[in-house]
Design a protein around this motif. Structure first.
Motif, PDB file in Angstrom:
ATOM      1  N   ILE A 103      15.439  -5.246   6.428  1.00  0.00           N
ATOM      2  CA  ILE A 103      14.824  -5.933   7.653  1.00  0.00           C
ATOM      3  C   ILE A 103      13.298  -5.583   6.325  1.00  0.00           C
ATOM      4  O   ILE A 103      12.529  -4.445   5.909  1.00  0.00           O
ATOM      5  N   THR A 104      11.975  -6.420   6.247  1.00  0.00           N
ATOM      6  CA  THR A 104      11.068  -6.172   5.758  1.00  0.00           C
ATOM      7  C   THR A 104       9.876  -6.493   6.836  1.00  0.00           C
ATOM      8  O   THR A 104       9.823  -7.726   7.759  1.00  0.00           O
ATOM      9  N   LEU A 105       9.396  -5.080   7.214  1.00  0.00           N
ATOM     10  CA  LEU A 105       8.342  -5.266   7.947  1.00  0.00           C
ATOM     11  C   LEU A 105       6.495  -5.876   7.534  1.00  0.00           C
ATOM     12  O   LEU A 105       6.766  -5.796   6.197  1.00  0.00           O
ATOM     13  N   PRO A 106       6.571  -6.051   8.886  1.00  0.00           N
ATOM     14  CA  PRO A 106       4.311  -6.429   8.197  1.00  0.00           C
ATOM     15  C   PRO A 106       4.381  -5.317   7.507  1.00  0.00           C
ATOM     16  O   PRO A 106       4.475  -4.546   7.531  1.00  0.00           O
ATOM     17  N   PRO A 107       2.669  -6.206   6.719  1.00  0.00           N
ATOM     18  CA  PRO A 107       2.223  -5.374   6.242  1.00  0.00           C
ATOM     19  C   PRO A 107       1.543  -4.381   7.068  1.00  0.00           C
ATOM     20  O   PRO A 107       1.293  -5.114   8.988  1.00  0.00           O
ATOM     21  N   ASN A 108       0.368  -3.184   7.348  1.00  0.00           N
ATOM     22  CA  ASN A 108       0.145  -2.481   8.236  1.00  0.00           C
ATOM     23  C   ASN A 108      -1.323  -3.576   9.570  1.00  0.00           C
ATOM     24  O   ASN A 108      -0.957  -2.780   9.933  1.00  0.00           O
ATOM     25  N   PRO A 109      -1.590  -4.162   8.640  1.00  0.00           N
ATOM     26  CA  PRO A 109      -2.881  -4.829   9.775  1.00  0.00           C
ATOM     27  C   PRO A 109      -2.100  -5.528  10.876  1.00  0.00           C
ATOM     28  O   PRO A 109      -2.616  -5.340  11.965  1.00  0.00           O
TER      29      PRO A 109
END
Length: 319
Positions: A103-109
């Motif tokens: 799983i790759t999470l989205p960037p913080n924004p």
């Protein structure tokens, strides 16, 4: 306990998408690149969901996008719920006999609060963290026309002096012109381009894609950019390129200036310019390029787990 549920039931609880890459429209576009989609939800808790692509007994989110991640009912889902969901995800992978989940999470924004809770829970539950990638975003709320490095502004003024023009193009021929500039730039730098113009136009059928084209005073195509508008507040930069023989005209800086101003006027909060590393290995020049163009640098996280790296200890999520 997590259950693979139908799309109809899944969307009954998760009708909004934190990012465009986990929307049904986008997943439908790339679904042919995986064996099948699996939609996981705890039918008792119903506050977190995850859509994964299955291929060669490996579950991936994303399977054909920069990042994937979770659906959730709101940004303030309890930490214990997140922890329990990831615990159950390990059980699901093990019981179903899959080799791995990635799983790759989205960037913080895209989801700052949720990322902090997910990352902590991933680590505590013994998931393996890949070396984080360097991620760059432009905060348009802070952009006032001034640049981190003065030479960017100087190059923009040089471009204006040489009568360069920049516009969004919508006709078929001009979109091809923009793509061709980028394609030539990639070839000259011996860098691969992983999308054809046809691929990009297919994306344009499900979310708006903007083509920017820079011309010189003679009307020659010398710079281009392609951006996705699949989020209400975040634009994603896909490609930038220029005519390297005419780079001294300040093409890229002029192009970037026009792009920032355009999306700021449209009231977007961020431009996501993607990662500046590959599998965690930083591209120092690319990081510098983005930072002198007012980018904020952060990390994008990928975690994976397979039954072979299971942890024998137990953790109390309330501690």
């Amino acid at each position: 306990m997590l259950t693979d549920i139908t799309k109809t039931l899944y969307r009954r609880y998760f009708d909004t998408d934190p990012s465009p890459f986990i929307s049904e429209a986008f997943l439908g576009l790339v679904e042919n690149k995986t064996e099948r989609l699996i939609r996981l939800m705890d039918e008792e808790e119903k506050s977190i969901g995850l859509i994964l692509g299955l291929k060669d007994d490996i579950l991936c989110s994303p399977f054909s996008a920069p990042f994937g991640g979770f659906h959730y009912t709101h940004e303030h889902v309890s930490y214990s719920v997140i922890f329990n969901y990831l615990s159950d995800l390990k059980l699901f992978v093990n019981e179903q006999g899959f080799k791995r989940v990635v799983i790759t999470l989205p960037p913080n924004p895209y989801q700052n609060n949720m990322n902090a809770k997910f990352i902590n829970a991933f680590v505590r539950l013994g998931f393996t963290m890949a070396t984080p990638d360097i991620q760059n975003c432009v905060n348009l709320k802070k952009f006032d026309g001034n640049w981190t490095k003065n030479t960017v502004g100087q190059n923009c003024r040089r471009a204006i002096k040489h009568q360069l023009s920049c516009s969004i193009v919508t006709d078929e021929a001009s979109r091809k012109d923009a793509y061709d500039v980028i394609f030539r730039n990639r070839v000259e730098q011996e860098r691969k381009i992983h999308m054809t113009l046809e691929d990009i136009l297919k994306v344009n059928e499900i979310l708006p894609v903007d083509f920017f084209l820079v011309k010189d005073s003679d009307g020659c195509n010398i710079g281009a950019g392609i951006f996705y508008r699949g989020h209400s507040k975040i634009v994603q930069g896909i490609f930038l390129g220029d005519d390297m023989e005419k780079r001294s005209l300040g093409i890229i800086d002029f192009l970037v200036m026009n792009i920032y101003e355009h999306y700021k006027k449209m009231d977007f909060d961020y431009i996501d310019l993607g990662i500046s590393s590959m599998c965690g290995d930083p591209n120092v020049g690319l990081i510098r390029f983005k930072e002198i163009h007012n980018c904020e640098t952060s990390l994008r996280f990928t975690f994976w787990w397979n039954p072979g790296n299971n942890q024998s200890f137990q953790i109390n999520p309330k501690k």
